[in-house]
Design a protein around this motif. Structure first.
Motif, mmCIF file in Angstrom:
data_model
loop_
_atom_site.group_PDB
_atom_site.id
_atom_site.type_symbol
_atom_site.label_atom_id
_atom_site.label_comp_id
_atom_site.label_asym_id
_atom_site.label_seq_id
_atom_site.Cartn_x
_atom_site.Cartn_y
_atom_site.Cartn_z
ATOM 1 N N PHE A 233 29.307 -0.426 -48.062
ATOM 2 C CA PHE A 233 28.233 -1.159 -48.730
ATOM 3 C C PHE A 233 26.877 -0.961 -48.055
ATOM 4 O O PHE A 233 25.870 -1.493 -48.531
ATOM 5 C CB PHE A 233 28.571 -2.651 -48.850
ATOM 6 N N ASN A 234 26.839 -0.200 -46.959
ATOM 7 C CA ASN A 234 25.565 0.143 -46.318
ATOM 8 C C ASN A 234 25.253 1.631 -46.424
ATOM 9 O O ASN A 234 24.510 2.174 -45.600
ATOM 10 C CB ASN A 234 25.581 -0.281 -44.846
ATOM 11 N N LEU A 235 25.816 2.272 -47.438
ATOM 12 C CA LEU A 235 25.594 3.696 -47.669
ATOM 13 C C LEU A 235 25.092 3.912 -49.090
ATOM 14 O O LEU A 235 25.509 3.214 -50.022
ATOM 15 C CB LEU A 235 26.895 4.479 -47.478
ATOM 16 N N MET A 236 24.206 4.875 -49.247
ATOM 17 C CA MET A 236 23.739 5.292 -50.566
ATOM 18 C C MET A 236 23.904 6.800 -50.671
ATOM 19 O O MET A 236 23.445 7.536 -49.785
ATOM 20 C CB MET A 236 22.271 4.917 -50.770
ATOM 21 N N LEU A 237 24.547 7.238 -51.742
ATOM 22 C CA LEU A 237 24.798 8.661 -51.946
ATOM 23 C C LEU A 237 23.919 9.193 -53.073
ATOM 24 O O LEU A 237 23.863 8.619 -54.157
ATOM 25 C CB LEU A 237 26.265 8.906 -52.293
ATOM 26 N N THR A 238 23.229 10.291 -52.769
ATOM 27 C CA THR A 238 22.539 11.058 -53.798
ATOM 28 C C THR A 238 23.261 12.401 -53.904
ATOM 29 O O THR A 238 24.126 12.718 -53.072
ATOM 30 C CB THR A 238 21.064 11.286 -53.426
ATOM 31 N N PRO A 239 22.948 13.225 -54.887
ATOM 32 C CA PRO A 239 23.628 14.526 -54.963
ATOM 33 C C PRO A 239 23.422 15.380 -53.714
ATOM 34 O O PRO A 239 24.284 16.205 -53.380
ATOM 35 C CB PRO A 239 22.990 15.178 -56.192
ATOM 36 N N GLU A 240 22.309 15.175 -53.006
ATOM 37 C CA GLU A 240 21.993 16.042 -51.866
ATOM 38 C C GLU A 240 22.269 15.401 -50.509
ATOM 39 O O GLU A 240 22.563 16.112 -49.542
ATOM 40 C CB GLU A 240 20.508 16.453 -51.899
ATOM 41 N N ARG A 241 22.184 14.068 -50.401
ATOM 42 C CA ARG A 241 22.175 13.441 -49.087
ATOM 43 C C ARG A 241 23.007 12.166 -49.051
ATOM 44 O O ARG A 241 23.318 11.572 -50.093
ATOM 45 C CB ARG A 241 20.739 13.103 -48.653
ATOM 46 N N VAL A 242 23.331 11.775 -47.823
ATOM 47 C CA VAL A 242 23.952 10.484 -47.546
ATOM 48 C C VAL A 242 22.922 9.649 -46.801
ATOM 49 O O VAL A 242 22.475 10.028 -45.702
ATOM 50 C CB VAL A 242 25.220 10.639 -46.684
ATOM 51 N N PHE A 243 22.507 8.529 -47.390
ATOM 52 C CA PHE A 243 21.539 7.646 -46.757
ATOM 53 C C PHE A 243 22.249 6.432 -46.169
ATOM 54 O O PHE A 243 23.189 5.888 -46.776
ATOM 55 C CB PHE A 243 20.491 7.172 -47.774
ATOM 56 N N VAL A 244 21.787 6.022 -44.987
ATOM 57 C CA VAL A 244 22.335 4.844 -44.312
ATOM 58 C C VAL A 244 21.275 3.744 -44.371
ATOM 59 O O VAL A 244 20.136 3.946 -43.934
ATOM 60 C CB VAL A 244 22.699 5.163 -42.849
ATOM 61 N N VAL A 245 21.642 2.589 -44.921
ATOM 62 C CA VAL A 245 20.688 1.495 -45.115
ATOM 63 C C VAL A 245 21.099 0.289 -44.270
ATOM 64 O O VAL A 245 22.212 0.235 -43.738
ATOM 65 C CB VAL A 245 20.608 1.113 -46.605
ATOM 66 N N ASP A 246 20.174 -0.670 -44.149
ATOM 67 C CA ASP A 246 20.420 -1.940 -43.465
ATOM 68 C C ASP A 246 20.721 -1.727 -41.978
ATOM 69 O O ASP A 246 21.879 -1.641 -41.559
ATOM 70 C CB ASP A 246 21.563 -2.717 -44.127
ATOM 71 N N TRP A 247 19.668 -1.742 -41.157
ATOM 72 C CA TRP A 247 19.765 -1.389 -39.748
ATOM 73 C C TRP A 247 19.557 -2.558 -38.768
ATOM 74 O O TRP A 247 19.264 -2.305 -37.591
ATOM 75 C CB TRP A 247 18.741 -0.296 -39.428
ATOM 76 N N PRO A 248 19.701 -3.817 -39.116
ATOM 77 C CA PRO A 248 19.376 -4.876 -38.151
ATOM 78 C C PRO A 248 20.338 -4.970 -36.980
ATOM 79 O O PRO A 248 20.014 -5.591 -35.962
ATOM 80 C CB PRO A 248 19.425 -6.155 -38.995
ATOM 81 N N HIS A 249 21.540 -4.392 -37.114
ATOM 82 C CA HIS A 249 22.559 -4.548 -36.070
ATOM 83 C C HIS A 249 22.700 -3.301 -35.200
ATOM 84 O O HIS A 249 23.718 -3.121 -34.528
ATOM 85 C CB HIS A 249 23.898 -4.907 -36.711
ATOM 86 N N ALA A 250 21.659 -2.466 -35.189
ATOM 87 C CA ALA A 250 21.699 -1.252 -34.377
ATOM 88 C C ALA A 250 21.811 -1.595 -32.890
ATOM 89 O O ALA A 250 21.287 -2.610 -32.427
ATOM 90 C CB ALA A 250 20.445 -0.424 -34.632
ATOM 91 N N TRP A 251 22.509 -0.724 -32.158
ATOM 92 C CA TRP A 251 22.631 -0.875 -30.707
ATOM 93 C C TRP A 251 22.824 0.504 -30.093
ATOM 94 O O TRP A 251 23.040 1.472 -30.822
ATOM 95 C CB TRP A 251 23.777 -1.825 -30.332
ATOM 96 N N VAL A 252 22.727 0.598 -28.791
ATOM 97 C CA VAL A 252 22.833 1.884 -28.105
ATOM 98 C C VAL A 252 24.176 1.967 -27.398
ATOM 99 O O VAL A 252 24.542 1.079 -26.620
ATOM 100 C CB VAL A 252 21.686 2.067 -27.095
ATOM 101 N N GLY A 253 24.925 3.035 -27.696
ATOM 102 C CA GLY A 253 26.253 3.189 -27.109
ATOM 103 C C GLY A 253 26.809 4.567 -27.372
ATOM 104 O O GLY A 253 26.062 5.517 -27.674
ATOM 105 N N PRO A 254 28.147 4.723 -27.320
ATOM 106 C CA PRO A 254 28.775 6.036 -27.533
ATOM 107 C C PRO A 254 28.682 6.473 -28.988
ATOM 108 O O PRO A 254 28.865 5.664 -29.903
ATOM 109 C CB PRO A 254 30.240 5.801 -27.132
ATOM 110 N N ALA A 255 28.451 7.747 -29.206
ATOM 111 C CA ALA A 255 28.239 8.262 -30.556
ATOM 112 C C ALA A 255 29.427 8.020 -31.481
ATOM 113 O O ALA A 255 29.264 7.931 -32.702
ATOM 114 C CB ALA A 255 27.925 9.754 -30.493
ATOM 115 N N TYR A 256 30.634 7.885 -30.924
ATOM 116 C CA TYR A 256 31.824 7.785 -31.766
ATOM 117 C C TYR A 256 32.018 6.409 -32.403
ATOM 118 O O TYR A 256 32.845 6.250 -33.305
ATOM 119 C CB TYR A 256 33.076 8.157 -30.969
ATOM 120 N N CYS A 257 31.285 5.395 -31.968
ATOM 121 C CA CYS A 257 31.582 4.034 -32.430
ATOM 122 C C CYS A 257 31.361 3.854 -33.928
ATOM 123 O O CYS A 257 32.157 3.188 -34.605
ATOM 124 C CB CYS A 257 30.762 3.020 -31.640
ATOM 125 N N ASP A 258 30.287 4.423 -34.476
ATOM 126 C CA ASP A 258 30.078 4.299 -35.916
ATOM 127 C C ASP A 258 31.195 4.976 -36.701
ATOM 128 O O ASP A 258 31.597 4.503 -37.774
ATOM 129 C CB ASP A 258 28.729 4.909 -36.311
#
Length: 348
Positions: A233-258
């Motif tokens: 529910f925080n993703l938007m798909l277009t024919p060309e791209r994958v967009f990631v929306v709603d960023w209030p819970h961003a944090w810094v950590g290991p790349a694999y967590c998402d």
């Protein structure tokens, strides 16, 4: 990815407390129109996500379009706080991040609104379609590359929304099954009761879950800016791209967590996440322990949220938290059966 005749019941992916654009005070609507340089002449509410307030595509008198999300600090102070944090994060995202561009923001001390460029796309289908899921998984690699090292200082972000087993044990009076608002709630929340149900399993393994939680500070370290809420529910798909929306819970950590967040939630579509974790570039070759630590923390946060929400909470949000937390817990149980660690022997 799953047989439509046997597909699991998926919880509602939109909160039950959305409001219409015309319910926003007139002076706020007018101010947003001024920010956009044209009067708003149409608005269509959008599905996806659990913000208490408005989330709508806007049509402008000059033919322009935009997307707005807004909340009242008096009605939904927590959501308004998240909106203020998202303003700060969105304004700092590099141009290469596949996220909608923040056009402007409004904050009069009560109403808070973010105005984004409109993305002409749609939420991914649920249950997942294989082609869409593969696209999103591939996009997480590019997302991590662009956001490593983090372009935003970690001190400007909130803490990761992870962990909850220690708190659940205290709320349950020591982790005994049956406590109101604590471990005893998990049978109903995470997939049933019984001798081998979630509540009984957690009660028998609570010390190990708390131990995994305590290892998080040392284990979940990294330099990638993570979305922290990477669900369909925080993703938007277009024919060309994958967009990631709603960023209030961003944090810094290991790349694999998402990636782990996305994979655990995909199990609600009937997907087995384990083969993917062995193949994905961000998780391939990882030791079992950091994956188990993250899944324990992820499940603990979501199940505590659901177990302690109270009767006034949005039931759509509670149901989604319970489903996502239960999915993460089930995956963790399966991993601990199949991949016991040297430091703790845990059986399911």
């Amino acid at each position: 990815m799953t047989n439509p005749q046997t597909r699991p019941d998926l919880p509602h992916a939109t909160g039950g407390r959305r409001i219409r654009w015309d319910e926003v005070p007139g002076e706020v609507r007018s101010a947003i129109g001024r920010l956009l340089g044209s009067e708003v002449v149409g608005a269509v509410s959008q599905p996806g996500g659990f913000s208490e307030g408005v989330a709508a595509r806007l049509r402008l008198a000059d033919g322009g379009r935009a997307f707005v999300k807004a909340a009242s600090s008096l009605v939904a102070p927590g959501v308004a706080g998240f909106h203020r944090r998202e303003i700060e994060i969105s304004a700092r995202l590099p141009s290469g991040v596949p996220a909608p561009r923040l056009l402007d923001a409004y904050d009069d001390g009560v109403w808070v609104a973010l105005v984004f460029e409109e993305i002409d796309g749609a939420l991914p289908a649920q249950p997942w379609r294989r082609d869409e899921f593969d696209r999103v998984l591939a996009a997480t690699v590019d997302l991590a590359r662009v956001l490593t090292p983090s372009p935003i200082d970690a001190t400007k972000l909130g803490p990761p929304r992870l962990g909850g087993w220690h708190a659940l044990a205290g709320e349950d009076g020591g982790g005994k099954p049956g406590g109101e608002g604590g471990i005893g709630e998990l049978g109903a929340l995470a997939g049933g009761g019984g001798a081998d149900g979630p509540a009984q399993w957690v009660a028998g393994h609570l010390d190990e879950l708390i131990m995994l939680e305590r290892e998080a500070a040392a284990t979940l370290t990294g330099e990638t800016l993570l979305h922290g809420d990477l669900y369909p529910f925080n993703l938007m798909l277009t024919p060309e791209r994958v967009f990631v929306v709603d960023w209030p819970h961003a944090w810094v950590g290991p790349a694999y967590c998402d990636v782990l967040t996305l994979l655990s939630s995909a199990s609600l579509s009937g997907l087995d996440p384990q083969p993917y974790v062995k193949e994905h570039p961000l998780t391939r070759g990882l030791d079992p322990e950091p994956i188990n630590v993250f899944l324990a923390m992820h499940a603990g946060f979501l199940l505590r949220l659901a177990a302690t929400a109270g009767t006034a909470a949005d039931r759509h949000l509670v149901d989604m938290a319970a489903a996502l937390g239960g999915a993460s817990l089930r995956w963790l149980r399966q991993r601990l059966r199949a991949i016991p660690t040297s430091s703790r022997q845990m059986s399911g």
